[in-house]
Design a protein around this motif. Structure first.
Motif, mmCIF file in Angstrom:
data_model
loop_
_atom_site.group_PDB
_atom_site.id
_atom_site.type_symbol
_atom_site.label_atom_id
_atom_site.label_comp_id
_atom_site.label_asym_id
_atom_site.label_seq_id
_atom_site.Cartn_x
_atom_site.Cartn_y
_atom_site.Cartn_z
ATOM 1 N N ALA A 76 68.797 70.167 -14.537
ATOM 2 C CA ALA A 76 69.552 69.080 -15.806
ATOM 3 C C ALA A 76 68.897 67.934 -16.205
ATOM 4 O O ALA A 76 68.797 67.481 -16.910
ATOM 5 N N SER A 77 68.198 67.503 -15.164
ATOM 6 C CA SER A 77 67.114 66.395 -15.612
ATOM 7 C C SER A 77 66.065 67.076 -17.264
ATOM 8 O O SER A 77 65.420 65.952 -17.667
ATOM 9 N N THR A 78 65.974 68.466 -17.172
ATOM 10 C CA THR A 78 64.798 68.325 -18.217
ATOM 11 C C THR A 78 65.379 67.818 -19.813
ATOM 12 O O THR A 78 65.007 68.004 -20.400
ATOM 13 N N PHE A 79 66.904 67.677 -19.525
ATOM 14 C CA PHE A 79 67.556 67.482 -21.185
ATOM 15 C C PHE A 79 67.984 65.956 -21.685
ATOM 16 O O PHE A 79 68.575 65.960 -22.191
ATOM 17 N N THR A 80 67.436 65.074 -20.798
ATOM 18 C CA THR A 80 68.004 64.083 -20.962
ATOM 19 C C THR A 80 66.663 62.887 -20.663
ATOM 20 O O THR A 80 65.833 63.242 -19.427
ATOM 21 N N GLY A 81 66.246 62.047 -21.427
ATOM 22 C CA GLY A 81 64.980 60.972 -21.547
ATOM 23 C C GLY A 81 64.694 60.299 -22.195
ATOM 24 O O GLY A 81 65.784 60.100 -23.603
ATOM 25 N N PRO A 82 63.701 59.176 -22.075
ATOM 26 C CA PRO A 82 63.442 58.200 -22.936
ATOM 27 C C PRO A 82 62.762 59.291 -24.259
ATOM 28 O O PRO A 82 62.268 59.581 -24.308
ATOM 29 N N ILE A 106 54.495 57.314 -27.722
ATOM 30 C CA ILE A 106 54.907 58.462 -27.444
ATOM 31 C C ILE A 106 54.588 58.770 -25.376
ATOM 32 O O ILE A 106 55.043 58.890 -24.368
ATOM 33 N N ALA A 107 53.668 57.678 -24.841
ATOM 34 C CA ALA A 107 53.274 57.474 -23.309
ATOM 35 C C ALA A 107 54.683 56.503 -22.660
ATOM 36 O O ALA A 107 54.785 57.414 -21.276
ATOM 37 N N GLN A 108 55.575 56.546 -23.407
ATOM 38 C CA GLN A 108 56.737 55.796 -22.967
ATOM 39 C C GLN A 108 57.457 57.091 -23.150
ATOM 40 O O GLN A 108 58.950 56.995 -21.882
ATOM 41 N N CYS A 109 57.933 58.239 -23.114
ATOM 42 C CA CYS A 109 59.291 58.365 -23.463
ATOM 43 C C CYS A 109 58.824 60.205 -22.972
ATOM 44 O O CYS A 109 57.434 60.411 -22.798
ATOM 45 N N THR A 143 51.258 68.677 -25.501
ATOM 46 C CA THR A 143 50.771 69.421 -24.089
ATOM 47 C C THR A 143 50.450 68.910 -22.789
ATOM 48 O O THR A 143 50.717 68.792 -22.289
ATOM 49 N N THR A 144 49.780 67.261 -23.195
ATOM 50 C CA THR A 144 48.882 66.896 -22.248
ATOM 51 C C THR A 144 49.697 65.774 -22.105
ATOM 52 O O THR A 144 49.119 64.764 -21.273
#
Length: 217
Positions: A76-82, A106-109, A143-144
């Motif tokens: 479930a953690s795949t589906f939320t974040g900064p 992008i580096a923070q997200c 992708t990197t």
């Protein structure tokens, strides 16, 4: 002890599923039937018939690749974040030079969301007209970047005239999830916000409609 209320502003990024909504060419439109009613049975239920990639939805790696992860197999953690918004409204092609302007964010997200303004054409034939897409170099660079997924306010990450979903292959092949048909991205002005995109937990799901929101500080 009571907990203080969150002061985050919740923005709905999701189109409503209707029978006359835009669907990817060749896909059947949703069918929404009234299965029972309060007047007759004492409770109301709808019978829903639609493809797994209808409306605001998420693509799993299994959408393109046999043997790759389905949505129900992902935590479930795949589906939320900064997340951060990349403004691509004036572009036809999203290049690495464009992404590099947002490199620090992008580096923070966990998620990069592309705002093209194309959502304003939702419900019209013009929604299928050209919209900004990533080129191969930009897609491979993403992708990197240790991301969970990408989102866009258009119907696809590939152009509508392709016979092979090459950009999908690069992105999904790396294990990212893709979110298509987002809306209200132009209302988010904060550089980084919390993105939530929860798919239905359907067995072996190659994709699913989602309720996507932004929680903006």
């Amino acid at each position: 002890m009571s907990t203080p209320h969150s002061h985050a502003n919740v923005v709905d990024l999701t189109h409503t599923i209707t029978e006359d909504m835009p669907v990817y060419p060749g896909t059947d439109a949703p069918i929404i039937e009234q299965g029972t009613t309060v007047a007759k049975e004492g409770f109301a239920e709808k019978k829903l018939t639609f493809f797994s990639h209808v409306g605001t939805h998420m693509d799993a790696p299994a959408h393109i690749f046999e043997g790759k992860k389905t949505l129900d197999a992902l935590p479930a953690s795949t589906f939320t974040g900064p997340a951060c918004i990349v403004d691509v409204a004036s572009l036809t092609l999203i290049t690495l030079d464009v992404l590099k302007q947002y490199e620090d964010q992008i580096a923070q997200c966990d998620f990069v969301i592309f705002s093209s303004g194309h959502e304003k054409l939702w419900g019209t034939e013009a929604y299928f007209s050209p919209f900004p897409t990533l080129n191969e170099e930009a897609a491979k660079w993403l992708t990197t970047q240790d991301l969970k997924g990408l989102g866009i306010d258009a119907i696809s990450f590939d152009t509508m005239d392709v016979t092979r979903l090459f950009i999908h292959e690069i992105l999904l092949g790396s294990g990212l999830v893709l979110i298509e048909n987002l809306k209200n991205l132009d209302t988010i002005t904060h550089p980084i916000f919390t993105f939530v995109a929860l798919p239905l937990k359907i067995l072996e799901s190659d994709g699913s409609p989602i309720r996507a929101i932004a929680m903006v500080p």
